[in-house]
Design a protein around this motif. Sequence first.
Motif: not given
Length: 122
Positions: A93-96, A109-116, A119-122
């Motif tokens: 999930g690179p920052r652009i 899994i990827e969706l919830f990893e990027v949400i975390e 959101t800083g840990g969601g």
Amino acid sequence: MHILVVDDERHVVQVVQSMLERKGHTVTVATDGEEALKKIDQRRPDLVLLDIVMPNLDGATVAQRLRHRPDTRDIPVVFLTGLFESGEQRRRGPRIGGQLILAKPFDAIELFEVIELATGGG
């Protein structure tokens, strides 16, 4: 958490909405950028999952408008896009431009990893 999902592909919206609701999130949906901005004005989300290529108003413009408003500038935005295909980009999930990117297709899994991450840990 209240999450706004914005994508002009209805099947993507349905799949993401289902994944999020199963985890207990409240989901609002929009199918283009103009509708997304209206929904944000109605109820501020905790996170926006935003397609880049959409009719009427693209995701980059929506994100830019959010960043320029004091009341929305701190809402985390994750771009959902088919423009990137690299598995490495999906995982990390690179920052652009200050935004995280989740490449389509992605799994739960990827969706919830990027949400975390967003959101800083969601």
